[in-house]
Design an enzyme around this catalytic site. Structure first.
Site, short mmCIF file in Angstrom:
data_model
loop_
_atom_site.label_atom_id
_atom_site.label_comp_id
_atom_site.label_asym_id
_atom_site.label_seq_id
_atom_site.Cartn_x
_atom_site.Cartn_y
_atom_site.Cartn_z
N ARG A 192 105.02 55.28 -33.96
CA ARG A 192 104.38 53.95 -33.84
C ARG A 192 103.54 53.62 -35.07
O ARG A 192 103.37 52.44 -35.40
CB ARG A 192 103.52 53.91 -32.55
CG ARG A 192 103.04 52.49 -32.17
CD ARG A 192 102.44 52.48 -30.78
NE ARG A 192 102.08 51.15 -30.30
CZ ARG A 192 100.84 50.64 -30.30
NH1 ARG A 192 99.83 51.37 -30.74
NH2 ARG A 192 100.62 49.42 -29.84
N ILE A 245 101.72 43.77 -31.46
CA ILE A 245 102.60 44.85 -31.00
C ILE A 245 102.05 45.21 -29.62
O ILE A 245 100.84 45.39 -29.45
CB ILE A 245 102.59 46.06 -31.98
CG1 ILE A 245 103.39 47.25 -31.41
CG2 ILE A 245 101.20 46.51 -32.36
CD1 ILE A 245 103.55 48.42 -32.43
N SER A 246 102.93 45.27 -28.60
CA SER A 246 102.46 45.50 -27.22
C SER A 246 101.81 46.88 -27.08
O SER A 246 102.09 47.79 -27.87
CB SER A 246 103.64 45.41 -26.25
OG SER A 246 104.32 44.19 -26.40
N ALA A 247 100.98 47.03 -26.05
CA ALA A 247 100.36 48.33 -25.77
C ALA A 247 101.44 49.33 -25.39
O ALA A 247 102.42 48.96 -24.71
CB ALA A 247 99.35 48.19 -24.64
#
Ligand code: SAM
Length: 228
Positions: free
Chosen positions: A34, A60-62
């Site tokens: 990530r 950016i999503s969790a």
């Protein structure tokens, strides 16, 4: 601490919390770095379980949301998948690691098509995916993903990572019978994550899973910019 150790700890936490349940999603989230998908200056936060800004007002999503959506999709190696909302490219890489595992023979690989409306983000996502080793399993397209991506349809799975007021009809059309779509539906400030199943006879069943909050899907079958 090294990124690899931070990643391992995050995956353990997501397993304890019940977001990661399958071996495939665990393996994918352990594999995809990530830190290569977040802006350089935020890299030290790459393994916090939180969304992060990626520019152009987007996120950016969790990681727990990526894990949950990927689990709900019940992906299998070899599947043809459409993602709407490429953002950083991270979720597309996680999906690719499940449908086209790095250690599986290429002839068994599926593919991920991912559509992004902001050209600069799409370009950056392409570079991120290249650096992380997923360029051969993920195709990034610039366009309005609320209309899907007809050239590679039909899809086994469709994962929408921006919030829509309703299920976009073109996405239902481009889903295979027996296929499944994961999509946040609701208003601007509160949505539910839905699993939409297309039965073999073409009928639709939609099931809300959990409240969530995503940036808006802006396009012909999403929100109009002037509505926001
Ligand atoms: N999946 C992404 C990731 O892993 O970084 C996070 C996606 S972010 C929450 C939502 C993205 O959807 C944004 O990059 C936004 O520009 C994009 N988007 C919004 N409307 C869109 C549309 N109609 N077509 C394609 N992308 C869209």
């Amino acid at each position: 601490m090294e990124f690899e150790e931070l990643r391992r700890r995050l995956v353990e936490k997501l397993k304890r919390e019940g977001y990661i349940v399958s071996r495939d999603v665990e393996r994918a989230m352990l594999r995809v770095p990530r830190e290569l998908f977040v802006p350089e200056e935020l890299r030290h936060l790459a393994y916090e379980d939180t969304p992060l800004p990626i520019g152009y007002g987007q996120t950016i999503s969790a990681p727990h949301m990526v894990a949950l959506m990927t689990e709900l999709a019940e992906l299998k190696p070899g599947m043809n998948v459409l993602e709407v909302g490429t953002g950083s490219g991270y979720h597309a890489a996680v999906i690719a690691e499940v449908v086209a595992p790095s250690d599986a023979p290429r002839e068994r690989w599926g593919h991920v098509y991912t559509v992004e409306r902001i050209p600069e983000l799409a370009e950056r996502a392409r570079r991120n995916l290249e650096r992380a080793g997923y360029a051969d399993r993920v195709t990034v397209i610039v366009g309005d993903g609320s209309k899907g991506y007809p050239p590679a349809a039909p899809y086994d799975r469709i994962i929408v990572t921006a919030a829509a007021p309703d299920v976009p009809p073109p996405l239902v059309e481009q889903l295979k019978p027996g296929g499944k779509m994961i999509i946040p539906i609701g208003d601007r400030y509160m949505q539910y994550l839905y699993v939409v199943e297309k039965r073999e006879d073409g009928s639709i069943r939609a099931r809300p899973v959990t409240p969530c909050l995503f940036v808006p899907l802006i396009g012909e079958y999403g929100w109009r910019e002037e509505q926001l």
